[in-house]
Scaffold this active site. Structure first.
Site, mmCIF file in Angstrom:
data_model
loop_
_atom_site.group_PDB
_atom_site.id
_atom_site.type_symbol
_atom_site.label_atom_id
_atom_site.label_comp_id
_atom_site.label_asym_id
_atom_site.label_seq_id
_atom_site.Cartn_x
_atom_site.Cartn_y
_atom_site.Cartn_z
ATOM 1 N N SER A 1 0.917 -1.131 0.029
ATOM 2 C CA SER A 1 0.042 -0.033 0.005
ATOM 3 C C SER A 1 1.028 1.221 -0.002
ATOM 4 O O SER A 1 2.079 1.115 0.195
ATOM 5 C CB SER A 1 -0.960 -0.053 1.334
ATOM 6 O OG SER A 1 -0.069 0.050 2.380
ATOM 7 N N LYS A 2 0.265 2.398 -0.157
ATOM 8 C CA LYS A 2 0.975 3.573 -0.009
ATOM 9 C C LYS A 2 1.800 3.693 1.172
ATOM 10 O O LYS A 2 2.736 4.391 1.281
ATOM 11 C CB LYS A 2 -0.068 4.797 -0.271
ATOM 12 C CG LYS A 2 -0.620 5.220 -1.608
ATOM 13 C CD LYS A 2 -0.630 6.562 -1.917
ATOM 14 C CE LYS A 2 -0.887 6.817 -3.467
ATOM 15 N NZ LYS A 2 -2.267 6.750 -3.873
ATOM 16 N N ARG A 3 1.125 3.409 2.076
ATOM 17 C CA ARG A 3 1.947 3.144 3.662
ATOM 18 C C ARG A 3 3.122 2.647 3.615
ATOM 19 O O ARG A 3 4.040 3.031 4.115
ATOM 20 C CB ARG A 3 1.071 2.936 4.583
ATOM 21 C CG ARG A 3 0.814 3.786 5.809
ATOM 22 C CD ARG A 3 -0.184 3.290 6.858
ATOM 23 N NE ARG A 3 0.407 2.695 7.944
ATOM 24 C CZ ARG A 3 -0.444 2.044 8.622
ATOM 25 N NH1 ARG A 3 -1.768 2.136 8.337
ATOM 26 N NH2 ARG A 3 -0.084 1.377 9.693
#
Ligand code: GLU
Length: 492
Positions: free
Chosen positions: A255-257
């Site tokens: 994910s972006k995280r």
């Protein structure tokens, strides 16, 4: 196998990451293996999400990886333009063709009406919220008249409502979907630009693409896509939906995280960052090749060896966890495979960026001494900057050998100085025997004597092999550094 035409079709809406690189790699391998072409098409029809500079980053990243396309917006080619916003008329032509064939229809519903219908369906808890089909029933002549009169509309695909769609994925086999679950998706928006569903199908046909490799996020609309291709009566490409990337922990999708966390940890999933982090394309490519290609996990392959071995039959749909330790492993491995000349040329800019002046002749001698230790190219600074500095700054404490005090260490340094000063030059054949003889007669350990010399001459406790290093630093500088160390020790 007949020459394959493959394409990667990124949207310029973000950064070029691992996933994009992997698609490009497999596309490239298949094209090269079969003597075909690898095409880059920019899918820029979603103007709201357009990111300036994204297209340049895509092209820069592909070039750095060595996966330069045969046809693209910058390289040109016989099937251009390769940017979708430059192909509007083509999509309008094909959208109208589908309307004429009875496989699509203009829809005049306002966004408000669509929203209301959506909410009603949600309230009724229907199994699948879809367009309710109001405009599907409009008489085609009537619809054509309203379009001619300039009424605002989109064009929707007329999805068959009964039966099933069997879509075949090369890795996953037949995917059977009941048609009643598939929406009448919009093909052409009211601004005259196509959606992905129309544009990609049209372009893959027009550009004579034989194999579509894309992310598995397209599986839900895959049945729609084969219906569109079949409605046109076109031959289908071989469809391959690649595996998903999992977080390094293996739990859940990347994910972006996770991408942000990687940067904090000194890694990155963005190809354009990898050069600055000291990775080499060979290492990166080997790493990503193993994510989704069913070859043994530790296989070391150059791009040419990958071409040799590649087959779409060995791709796998199982998810792959992003493992940066493996990236380090492959990077180090490929660094060790480079010739001295090649590796020297690649590390030179890191010294230059650190403000060090590097003579090629010296660098060619240094490179073999540090090659084994490099994980990333920028490690060269930690291991070898002292070769190119005028002075080094040893930590005075580190000049004191274990079991000795400052005074005794200074005495050792003075003896070593005398021994080295007496040599005509510091070739390692010349200085090693008298220094070893001194270790013997002094009753000290090699670690004590060479430790002091190492810290004095290189400024650090860990260095490449000592005698080879002294030879490269040269007599004058070694003596100067030793003298300084003696003074430091005497002051303590
Ligand atoms: N523009 C699409 C994307 O970036 C391309 C998908 C495809 O390869 O067909 O996701």
């Amino acid at each position: 196998m007949k020459p394959a035409r493959t394409r990667m079709a990124p949207s310029p809406t973000g950064r070029f990451h691992l996933g994009s690189a992997r698609t490009a790699l497999f596309d490239y391998l298949l094209a090269r293996k079969t003597g075909g072409q690898f095409i880059l098409r920019i899918e820029d029809t979603d103007q709201k999400r357009f990111v300036p500079g994204a297209e340049e980053e895509i092209i820069r990243s592909l070039d750095w990886l060595g996966l330069t396309p045969d046809e693209s917006p910058v390289h040109g080619g016989p099937y251009g333009p390769y940017r979708q916003t430059e192909r509007r008329e083509i999509y309008q032509y094909y959208a109208n063709l589908l309307v004429e064939k009875g496989h699509a229809y203009p829809c005049f519903c306002s966004p408000e009406r669509l929203e209301k219908s959506r909410q009603e369906q949600q309230a009724r808890k229907v199994e699948r919220v879809k367009y309710d089909g109001l405009c599907r029933g409009i008489d085609p002549d009537e619809a054509a008249r309203r379009v001619r009169a300039g009424e605002k509309h989109v064009i929707r695909f007329k999805m068959p409502q009964d039966g099933v769609t069997i879509a075949h994925d090369h890795l996953r086999g037949d995917i059977v979907t009941e048609n009643k679950y598939i929406d009448d998706y919009v093909l052409l928006k009211s601004d005259g630009l196509p959606t992905y569903h129309l544009a990609a199908m049209v372009d893959d046909h027009e550009m004579k693409i034989t194999h579509v490799l894309r992310g598995s996020e397209w599986l839900p609309t895959f049945p729609l896509h084969v219906n569109i291709v079949r409605a046109f009566g076109w031959e289908e490409p071989v469809w391959i939906h690649l595996s998903v990337f999992l977080k390094p922990s293996g739990k859940g999708k990347m994910s972006k995280r996770e991408a942000a966390q990687a940067i904090k940890d000194g890694y990155s999933i963005f190809v354009d960052d990898m050069k600055d982090l000291g990775y080499i394309p060979e290492g990166v490519l080997n790493w990503i090749a193993l994510m989704g290609w069913g070859v043994p996990e530790d296989d070391v392959m150059t791009l040419d060896q990958m071409i040799e071995r590649f087959s779409i039959d060995s791709l796998t749909p199982s998810p792959a966890a992003v493992n940066f330790q493996k990236l380090d492993h492959f990077n180090g491995t490929h660094i060790r495979l480079l010739t001295t000349e090649d590796l020297s040329a690649r590390i030179k800019p890191y010294f230059a960026a650190a403000g060090l002046e590097v003579r090629d002749e010296t660098l060619l001698k240094v490179t073999p001494l540090i090659r084994e230790r490099l994980v990333t190219l920028d490690d060269c600074l930690a291991f070898a900057a002292f070769f190119f500095k005028e002075d080094v700054e040893p930590n005075p404490e580190e000049l004191i050998a274990k079991g000795l005090d400052a005074k005794q260490s200074a005495e050792v340094a003075r003896r070593v100085y005398q021994i080295l000063e007496a040599q005509p030059d510091l070739s390692h054949e010349r200085c090693e025997p008298p220094l070893r003889a001194y270790v013997e007669e002094s009753g000290l350990s090699a670690n004590q004597v060479f430790g002091i010399l190492r810290v004095a001459a290189t400024g650090q406790k860990v260095s490449p092999p000592l005698f080879e290093s002294l030879e490269i630093i040269g007599k004058e500088k070694v003596l100067k550094r030793l003298q300084r160390a003696i003074e430091m020790l005497e002051r303590m």
